[in-house]
Scaffold this motif. Sequence first.
Motif, mmCIF file in Angstrom:
data_model
loop_
_atom_site.group_PDB
_atom_site.id
_atom_site.type_symbol
_atom_site.label_atom_id
_atom_site.label_comp_id
_atom_site.label_asym_id
_atom_site.label_seq_id
_atom_site.Cartn_x
_atom_site.Cartn_y
_atom_site.Cartn_z
ATOM 1 N N PRO A 1 0.798 -1.229 0.000
ATOM 2 C CA PRO A 1 0.000 0.000 0.000
ATOM 3 C C PRO A 1 0.831 1.279 0.000
ATOM 4 C CG PRO A 1 -0.778 -1.538 1.679
ATOM 5 C CD PRO A 1 0.478 -2.096 1.115
ATOM 6 N N VAL A 2 2.004 1.271 0.652
ATOM 7 C CA VAL A 2 2.837 2.479 0.700
ATOM 8 C C VAL A 2 3.386 2.779 -0.696
ATOM 9 C CG1 VAL A 2 4.920 3.496 1.692
ATOM 10 C CG2 VAL A 2 3.399 2.110 3.122
ATOM 11 N N TRP A 3 3.896 1.788 -1.375
ATOM 12 C CA TRP A 3 4.417 1.980 -2.728
ATOM 13 C C TRP A 3 3.297 2.480 -3.641
ATOM 14 C CZ3 TRP A 3 3.117 -0.148 -7.453
ATOM 15 C CH2 TRP A 3 4.024 0.039 -8.489
ATOM 16 N N ARG B 1 2.854 6.181 -5.736
ATOM 17 C CA ARG B 1 2.601 6.297 -7.177
ATOM 18 C C ARG B 1 1.345 7.125 -7.443
ATOM 19 N NH1 ARG B 1 6.325 4.544 -5.620
ATOM 20 N NH2 ARG B 1 8.049 3.550 -6.612
ATOM 21 N N MET B 2 0.329 6.936 -6.642
ATOM 22 C CA MET B 2 -0.903 7.700 -6.820
ATOM 23 C C MET B 2 -0.685 9.182 -6.496
ATOM 24 S SD MET B 2 -3.118 5.668 -8.064
ATOM 25 C CE MET B 2 -1.825 4.747 -8.890
ATOM 26 N N VAL C 1 0.030 15.238 -12.208
ATOM 27 C CA VAL C 1 -0.150 15.351 -13.660
ATOM 28 C C VAL C 1 -1.077 16.530 -13.933
ATOM 29 C CG1 VAL C 1 -1.073 14.199 -15.716
ATOM 30 C CG2 VAL C 1 0.209 12.884 -14.026
ATOM 31 N N PRO C 2 -0.667 17.458 -14.820
ATOM 32 C CA PRO C 2 -1.510 18.629 -15.086
ATOM 33 C C PRO C 2 -2.804 18.231 -15.809
ATOM 34 C CG PRO C 2 0.483 18.667 -16.436
ATOM 35 C CD PRO C 2 0.593 17.490 -15.538
ATOM 36 N N GLU C 3 -3.848 19.038 -15.571
ATOM 37 C CA GLU C 3 -5.163 18.726 -16.124
ATOM 38 C C GLU C 3 -5.181 18.673 -17.649
ATOM 39 O OE1 GLU C 3 -9.777 20.227 -15.806
ATOM 40 O OE2 GLU C 3 -8.305 20.984 -14.401
ATOM 41 N N PRO C 4 -4.480 19.561 -18.385
ATOM 42 C CA PRO C 4 -4.498 19.444 -19.854
ATOM 43 C C PRO C 4 -3.962 18.098 -20.349
ATOM 44 C CG PRO C 4 -3.657 21.588 -19.228
ATOM 45 C CD PRO C 4 -3.794 20.789 -17.965
#
Length: 178
Positions: free
Chosen positions: A93-95, A99-100, A106-109
């Motif tokens: 779960p930590v890894w 990542r999440m 990550v930018p919205e565009p």
Amino acid sequence: MGLMSGVAAIAAALFGGGTNAIRDTAEVFFENAEAGAQRDAAWRAAALNQFAAEFAGPKRGVFDRFMDALNRVPRPALALGTLGLFVAAMVDPVWFSARMQGIQLVPEPLWWLMGAIVSFYFGARQQMKGQEFQRSLAETMLRTNAVMRNIGALEALDAGAEAADDPNPALDAWQGRG
């Protein structure tokens, strides 16, 4: 000697002249198993050839086959990747959380661009499949008139057979019609 020549003459009449009268007579009443097997083998070969011709597509080059294979990759990769994310979340779960958190940056565009690419890919595929479905539906509709004529002919045959049946009072009484 005369008896032997008489038996020989009868045997020559039955089995001579390149024909076998007993076999020829028996084949009137019973099927020749070898000839039946040959007909059955020819029938099966013709059916297999028809199936082969039905399912044989146009000959495609190496590039076309490679592109078809490549086009089959994204959907299973997305499905298996999503399942892999669930497994990763349970195993470490930590890894997974790290990542999440990275995905949160990550930018919205870029999300919009990825959504457009995925939509175009699956939308184009859906469009292609829809057109194939419409084409097969049109082919089916072209066969409808012939099928309806055949059904009408079969119903007429059935009605003629029912009209030709002799009335059976016992059967009518048993069925409750009499």
